[in-house]
Structures are given as C-alpha cells and as structure tokens.
Design an enzyme around this catalytic site. Structure first.
Site, PDB file in Angstrom:
ATOM      1  CB  SER A 195      -0.949  -0.067   1.194  1.00  0.00           C
ATOM      2  OG  SER A 195      -2.096   0.672   0.901  1.00  0.00           O
TER       3      SER A 195
ATOM      4  CE  LYS B 272      -0.030   5.186  -1.909  1.00  0.00           C
ATOM      5  NZ  LYS B 272      -1.047   4.567  -2.683  1.00  0.00           N
TER       6      LYS B 272
ATOM      7  CD1 TRP C 239      -8.006   3.045  -1.901  1.00  0.00           C
ATOM      8  CD2 TRP C 239      -9.752   4.131  -2.794  1.00  0.00           C
ATOM      9  NE1 TRP C 239      -7.929   4.362  -1.510  1.00  0.00           N
ATOM     10  CE2 TRP C 239      -8.991   5.050  -2.052  1.00  0.00           C
ATOM     11  CE3 TRP C 239     -10.901   4.595  -3.446  1.00  0.00           C
ATOM     12  CZ2 TRP C 239      -9.323   6.403  -1.930  1.00  0.00           C
ATOM     13  CZ3 TRP C 239     -11.237   5.943  -3.334  1.00  0.00           C
ATOM     14  CH2 TRP C 239     -10.453   6.829  -2.588  1.00  0.00           C
TER      15      TRP C 239
ATOM     16  CG  HIS D 140      -5.669  -2.621   0.554  1.00  0.00           C
ATOM     17  ND1 HIS D 140      -4.917  -2.288  -0.548  1.00  0.00           N
ATOM     18  CD2 HIS D 140      -5.203  -1.867   1.580  1.00  0.00           C
ATOM     19  CE1 HIS D 140      -4.031  -1.365  -0.196  1.00  0.00           C
ATOM     20  NE2 HIS D 140      -4.186  -1.089   1.079  1.00  0.00           N
TER      21      HIS D 140
HETATM   22  C1  GTR Z   1      -5.453   4.401   1.751  1.00  0.00           C
HETATM   23  C2  GTR Z   1      -4.881   5.216   0.629  1.00  0.00           C
HETATM   24  C3  GTR Z   1      -4.150   4.319  -0.311  1.00  0.00           C
HETATM   25  C4  GTR Z   1      -3.243   3.356   0.408  1.00  0.00           C
HETATM   26  C5  GTR Z   1      -3.808   2.871   1.717  1.00  0.00           C
HETATM   27  C6  GTR Z   1      -2.796   2.217   2.654  1.00  0.00           C
HETATM   28  O1  GTR Z   1      -6.239   5.142   2.619  1.00  0.00           O
HETATM   29  O2  GTR Z   1      -5.935   5.868  -0.009  1.00  0.00           O
HETATM   30  O3  GTR Z   1      -3.448   5.088  -1.260  1.00  0.00           O
HETATM   31  O4  GTR Z   1      -1.997   3.904   0.597  1.00  0.00           O
HETATM   32  O5  GTR Z   1      -4.386   3.863   2.451  1.00  0.00           O
HETATM   33  O6  GTR Z   1      -1.644   2.617   2.754  1.00  0.00           O
HETATM   34  O7  GTR Z   1      -3.216   1.281   3.340  1.00  0.00           O
END
Ligand code: GTR
Length: 413
Positions: free
Chosen positions: A251, A255, A342, A392
């Site tokens: 996540s 990045k 997402w 996720h």
């Molecule tokens: C979310 C965000 C994502 C991702 C995620 C995470 O809220 O929108 O880009 O980075 O968090 O890090 O779990």
C-alpha cells in the site's frame, strides 16, 4: 493552484471501466524532446535521468541534502531466536543534524544456516512487534496512528498488538526459504501525519525553514530515505548479503518501496504489494483513488508540486509505468488483489506491462501480453504480476509467490 481541496463536494471513485478516460500512455522510449530511445546507452544517458528528475521534482520530492548514519547500536541480539530457527538483531541507526536527533530501529531475523543472507526489507505500519509473536521484540515509543482494534488509542503502541500482523509477514516461510527479514516501523523515520516539524525532515532544513519547498520531499520520499540508510547499514553487516536486498512494501509502503527501488540502485529487487495510486497504478486512468483524492487525504505524502496534477492527470508528462521502468533491469513484482478496486488492479497491471519495453532493452523479460492474467495465476518474469482473490492485504499466497520469484530471479533456482 496548490490547494489540496480541488474537487468540490464528495469524491465518488469511478469503478466503471467504460468510464476510464481516453489517454495516451507516455512512451518510456521517447524522450521529452521526442527523441527515440533505442538502446540501453540512450536509456541510461537521456531518458532515465530525465524521468528520474521529473518524478523527483514533481511527484515525490527531492531529498535536500545528505545525511549519513552517525552511529549504530545493536540494542538486542540472539543466536537462538524463534526456537533456534533464526538469529535476531535489533539495531538502532542514529542520526543528528541541526540540533535535531533521530533514531530508528531495524528488526532483523536471519536464517541460521546461511552465512550471508539475502533479505526482504520492508516497513511495517504498527511497530516491529506486530510482525511476530516473539516476546523479545521491542515496542517502539514513536507516534503511531490510532487503531483501537490493536489497542492504539493515544498514538502509542502497546503490548496488545504483539503479533497482530504475523499473517502479513510469514516470517517462518521466509526463513525456511533461506532469506532473512528486516523490518522498520515507518513512523520512526517520519510520523504519518501532515506535520513537517517531526521525523527526519527538520534534520535537513535550512535556517528557519519550517516545511519542505514545493519540490522537496514529502513523507514517501522520507520513508525511502530510511530504506536507503538501512541499506547503508547492511553494507556494514557481515551477516547480510547487501547485493541481495529485496525491498518490499504494501500500500503506501508499496509506493515507498517502488520509489526506493527507483532512486537507490543498490536494491536488488522490488515488490509492490497493492500500492495503488501514486504507486504502481496508472494515474491517468482515474480509476478508484485519484491524484486529487490522494493529495487531499494525505497532503504530506508527495511533494507539493504534485498537487498541480489534481484532476489534471492528462497534463502529466509521465505515468507510473515509468516509475517501474526506472527500476530496470532489476526484478520488480507488482501485485494486486481482486477486491482492492480502490488501488485499481488493472492500472497496476498495465503499469507493469507498459514498463516492459525498457526491460526488453536489457534483454530481460517483462509482461508479454496486455491481457490480464486470471486470478491467482502469476506471471513471473523479471517483471512479475499477480492478482489474487481477496482484499487489500498481504497474504500467505503473496509471500509464496515472492519467494518463488526471488529464488528464480536472484538465484536462478
Ligand atoms: C489508503 C490510501 C491508499 C493506500 C492505503 C494504505 O487510505 O488511499 O493510497 O496507501 O491507504 O496505505 O493502506
């Protein structure tokens, strides 16, 4: 133009493929001045530097100086960890500058029977003690995001969350495969909040500076800085094979792993798990999370120049497949999850696909087809991709794939 709130009202993510705007995918093999890039030499001399420069000044932000490890200290160690399976070390890296001091701790497990171990290096979200039930792992005192289900209510980590993220790390599997695991609590390097008075940033401020300039580092670049310092440490640690460090992240930390791989060529391979917008996903698709949305929710992650592209993705002269291309020819794995819309699984896949021509210049195999593979059917070349069932998250299935692929790419197994 730099306001982070750029869409009025409520944000409604688009999850309809037929509503993805039409756009031209920037060609990684054509320079900004329209020169065709035909070989590795031109890529490395012309194209790679200009792309790296663009991402540095307009997406993640530049690190405004150098800061080396002042000292490091092994604060705890055992040659008989996890019932004799592993060696464990907890090492503080200490930094100081401008009257500020910072330290962060790396928790390292190494397989017992390997002299100089390859390692997976990755940040964790809620402290080193969450990755395992090992009672010897220290609990960080750094600021943490609240999460009542883990007992974090006053931004402080507690014993209650020991081992809660065991599933996401698969430590035993990693060790059994002959790899080590090194992990760091990301908020020790920079707390994940829109506040630039803490974490690593102030150590590199000029006199009177209060926050980074428009083209200077946000939190993601700060976290990559920490990964590179961990790498500096591995170069000093005889038990770690510094030529086989695989940087991993999920996540926001995925990045981070991608940007770390792009900026620090010492990383042997990179894994992006569900990294989404500002990670592997193509921004121009505006599917799920968008540039405006991420800059509004997390104004501190990217550099402020990135806000120019809020609801204006079409004017970006690059897209995230070129971030992946910056990692070439080193192996990179992009992973998605079916239910994680997402993060735009298709956009993540296409990034891996469109980065592939750069890998081909090096005679490395990328993603051969624009057709997405079926769920749970990984494509594992030097550029690898899978989409698995589920949400996720980081799962056992994900780690099984990463290990198989690392064996193949780093050991020709
Ligand atoms: C979310 C965000 C994502 C991702 C995620 C995470 O809220 O929108 O880009 O980075 O968090 O890090 O779990």
């Amino acid at each position: 133009q730099f306001s982070s709130a750029q869409f009025g009202g409520e944000f409604k993510p688009n999850y309809d493929e037929s509503k993805v705007p039409e756009f031209e995918v920037p060609n990684p093999l054509k320079s900004f001045r329209k020169r065709k890039i035909k070989n590795v030499r031109q890529w490395e001399k012309i194209r790679r530097p200009e792309l790296l420069d663009f991402f540095t000044h307009n997406v993640y932000g530049k690190i405004p100086g150098e800061l080396k490890i002042e000292s490091w200290e092994v604060v705890e160690q055992s040659n008989n960890a996890l019932n004799g399976k592993a060696r464990r070390k907890q090492v503080d890296l200490i930094f100081s500058k401008n009257g500020h001091r910072l330290f962060f701790n790396i928790l390292i497990y190494l397989p017992k029977n390997v002299e100089k171990a390859p390692v997976f290096l990755g940040y964790n979200f809620y402290g080193n003690h969450t990755v395992t039930n090992d009672v010897h792992v220290r609990i960080s005192e750094a600021w943490a995001r609240n999460n009542p289900s883990f007992g974090i209510i006053h931004n402080q980590l507690t014993e209650q969350s020991r081992g809660v993220r065991e599933n996401r790390w698969q430590l035993e599997k990693i060790l059994d495969a002959g790899y080590g695991l090194a992990t760091i609590f990301y908020c020790e390097v920079d707390p994940d909040k829109d506040d630039f008075s803490n974490g690593i940033h102030p150590l590199l401020y000029t006199d009177g500076q209060q926050r980074p300039a428009y083209n200077e580092w946000g939190a993601i670049a700060a976290w990559t800085w920490g990964l590179s310092r961990a790498m500096d440490y591995f170069e000093q640690d005889d038990e770690v094979d510094e030529n086989k460090v695989i940087v991993f992240g999920h996540s926001r930390l995925g990045k981070t792993a991608l940007w770390a791989g792009a900026t620090d060529q010492r990383f042997a391979a990179v894994i992006s798990n569900n990294s989404g917008c500002g990670g592997a996903a193509l921004s121009k698709r505006r599917f799920g999370e968008t540039v405006a949305r991420i800059n509004r929710s997390f104004p501190h992650w990217f550099c402020r120049n990135f806000m120019i592209f809020n609801q204006n993705e079409e004017s970006l002269p690059v897209d995230q497949h070129e971030l992946i291309a910056l990692i070439a020819p080193r192996p990179v794995y992009v992973a998605s999850a079916k239910e994680d819309l997402w993060a735009d699984p298709r956009g993540e896949f296409l990034s891996a696909y469109y980065a592939s021509p750069v890998y081909n210049l090096y005679e490395k195999e990328g993603i051969p087809s624009k057709e997405m593979p079926d769920v749970n059917q990984p494509v594992q070349n030097t550029v690898a991709y899978h989409i698995r069932t589920g949400k996720h998250d980081v799962t056992e299935f994900d780690w099984e794939q990463y290990i198989l692929w690392a064996d193949k790419e780093l050991f020709n197994k």
